[in-house]
Structures are given as C-alpha cells and as structure tokens.
Motif scaffolding. Structure first.
Motif, PDB file in Angstrom:
ATOM      1  N   GLN A 158       9.690   0.784   2.438  1.00 51.20           N
ATOM      2  CA  GLN A 158       9.034   0.400   3.687  1.00 51.20           C
ATOM      3  C   GLN A 158       7.611   0.940   3.832  1.00 51.20           C
ATOM      4  O   GLN A 158       7.156   1.261   4.932  1.00 51.20           O
ATOM      5  N   LYS A 159       6.899   1.028   2.709  1.00 50.05           N
ATOM      6  CA  LYS A 159       5.481   1.359   2.763  1.00 50.05           C
ATOM      7  C   LYS A 159       4.674   0.074   2.930  1.00 50.05           C
ATOM      8  O   LYS A 159       5.096  -1.006   2.546  1.00 50.05           O
ATOM      9  N   LYS A 160       3.498   0.222   3.503  1.00 50.00           N
ATOM     10  CA  LYS A 160       2.677  -0.938   3.810  1.00 50.00           C
ATOM     11  C   LYS A 160       2.120  -1.600   2.552  1.00 50.00           C
ATOM     12  O   LYS A 160       2.055  -2.825   2.439  1.00 50.00           O
ATOM     13  N   TYR A 161       1.739  -0.762   1.586  1.00 49.63           N
ATOM     14  CA  TYR A 161       1.138  -1.255   0.341  1.00 49.63           C
ATOM     15  C   TYR A 161       1.955  -0.762  -0.853  1.00 49.63           C
ATOM     16  O   TYR A 161       2.797   0.130  -0.701  1.00 49.63           O
ATOM     17  N   PRO A 162       1.718  -1.293  -2.023  1.00 43.84           N
ATOM     18  CA  PRO A 162       2.489  -0.864  -3.193  1.00 43.84           C
ATOM     19  C   PRO A 162       2.313   0.614  -3.534  1.00 43.84           C
ATOM     20  O   PRO A 162       3.118   1.160  -4.293  1.00 43.84           O
ATOM     21  N   TRP A 163       1.279   1.260  -3.008  1.00 37.52           N
ATOM     22  CA  TRP A 163       0.995   2.662  -3.309  1.00 37.52           C
ATOM     23  C   TRP A 163       1.231   3.583  -2.117  1.00 37.52           C
ATOM     24  O   TRP A 163       1.119   4.793  -2.251  1.00 37.52           O
TER      25      TRP A 163
END
Length: 283
Positions: A152-157
């Motif tokens: 559930q992170k906004k970006y892949p990193w």
C-alpha cells in the motif's frame, strides 16, 4: 525476466489521490500464483526482431497514422499535421507515425533501440507475446509486481515522489502541457533502465510509457475481478493500461501511482503506450 513469488497483496487504494471514476478502490486482498515478468518494457530492439521475423504490421501502420505529443514534433512535421484533438490539444494526429518512426516521416529509432517501443496497440502487444511464447500480464499481476513487495505504498519505491530530491521515474515536471523543465532529464521516452528498479527488480513501472494488461476495463473490478488469480471481466470495450507515462503530471494525470489505472481501445496507439510480458511459473 523476473520471478514474482506466489502470494497475496492488497490491491487498489482508498487514497483521496485516487480517481474514483477509474475504479481504483476499494482496497481488496488478491491471491496470485507465481509468474515471471519482464524486468523492462519491450524495447525497440526487441520489437524489431519480432517484425523482422514475421513481417508484422502494427495497427498504426494499417491506419496510416498515430497520436504524437506536439512538443516532440519538428516544425516541418508540425506544419503538416492535419489536426489536434479538441479536448486534449497536446495530442496531434500524425500521418506515418509508427513504432519505427515515432514522430512521423523522417524520424527514426536508430538512437533509441533501448527505449520502450511505442505506438503499440493492445492487438500489437498481444501478437508480440504470442510470437515470444509469453502473454500480457493481468492487471492484478502487473500491480503485484509493480509494488515490488511493498504494501500500500503510493509509488513502487515508497510514498515520497522525490526521496532525497532524487527523480525515480520519467514524468512531467513544470506546467503541463506547455513547460517541461526536464528535471528528470527526458521530454519523451527514456531508456528502459534509466531509473532504479523496484524491490522485485522491475524498471520503470511508474512513468515512461503506459503498459497494456490483458484485462478488459471495468470500474467495479472489485466486484467482477475475483480474488484468486483474477482476470477481469469476460468482455468490454477497452483494455486496461497501467503505470502512467512521461506525460503524467499531478495537475492532470496523476496516474503514475502504483494503484492508478486507465484504459484504451484495443486498436488504439499513441507515442506513450508500450507493454511488458509475463509467463506462468511452473508449479
């Protein structure tokens, strides 16, 4: 290709940044079998090998034109462009814009062989996959792999667009669509390994080019998609695209977030649309 282990993940988002009209939420748990996925989008060099072997003609070649972002056009070609789209005037209908001459007649991919191939329709991507003995990823597979093991992170990193002021993807900086400050180094496409890979070893799953998925698009995927190896609805008008592109900007197309989604008709092509492939992992 990269092995993505079997497992489950939380797909979608309930974030206020999400587009409800795109059907990004609600968050739901999805279970997937193991599969292999290309670390990078299919490149011009790879697509050329396919065409050289088969003589395949893309949908754009059959129609005789494709959509090109206006700032990528030379003044000579711009003067010959018959029209722009009324609602999105940064897209130009350019005759003879194909994968091997991406800005129209007189342009080439000679110095872009490691860039993602563009002006590729879903039909074209599917044809390449069949030739290569692969397939397009399901939307769930694409998101699972793009998340790189993060939940559930906004970006892949992670959640910061610019961690330590470092650019992690090829998107628009400045005032869209008039001014691009090129802080990330690119106006159009970037080579497929231009930015750091995610936790699974995938490159450029945010920005650069939109990537086709196998699924038909629906805005109520959480109801129709299923929870175990979902493949989406059985029919539809448009196919899912994921990941955003070099034209995405927070003010207009904030879809370089890992849960974001969009769609296009299977025969459509643009200068920011490509794909990557998957194969099933043997049990």
């Amino acid at each position: 290709m990269v092995l993505i282990p079997a497992g489950n993940f939380l797909m979608g988002t309930n974030s206020k940044e999400g587009f409800k009209s795109d059907g990004e939420g609600p968050i739901r748990k999805v279970e997937l079998n193991a599969f292999y996925i290309d670390a990078c989008a299919v490149t011009n060099a790879q697509f050329k090998a396919f065409v050289d072997d088969t003589g395949y003609k893309t949908d754009a070649e059959k129609y005789g034109w494709s959509f090109v972002f206006y700032q990528l056009l030379s003044s000579n070609i711009m003067n010959k462009v018959p029209q722009r789209l009324p609602q999105t005037p940064w897209w130009c209908v350019v005759p003879n814009a194909y994968w091997y001459q991406p800005e129209g007649q007189g342009t080439t991919i000679n110095n872009r062989m490691e860039h993602p191939v563009v002006h590729i329709s879903w039909n074209d991507a599917n044809a390449y996959c069949e030739w290569a003995g692969k397939r397009l990823p399901t939307e769930a597979e694409w998101e699972y792999a793009a998340r790189g093991g993060l939940s559930q992170k906004k970006y892949p990193w992670g959640d910061e667009l610019l961690p330590n002021d470092k650019h992690m993807c090829n998107i628009w900086q400045g005032q869209f669509p008039k001014v691009n400050t090129l802080d990330d180094g690119y106006l159009g496409t970037a080579p497929v390994k231009s930015f750091p890979e995610n936790g699974y070893g995938l490159y450029n799953v945010a920005g650069n080019v939109w990537e086709w998925c196998s699924d038909w698009f629906t805005t109520n995927l959480h109801k129709k998609g299923g929870k175990v190896n979902p493949k989406g609805p059985q029919s539809g008008d448009s196919k899912v695209v994921r990941g955003g592109s070099y034209l995405c900007h927070r003010s207009y197309c904030n879809r370089y977030r890992v849960a974001a989604r969009s769609s296009n008709t299977p025969d459509s092509s643009t200068g920011n649309m490509g794909f990557r492939c998957v194969i099933d992992a043997k049990a």
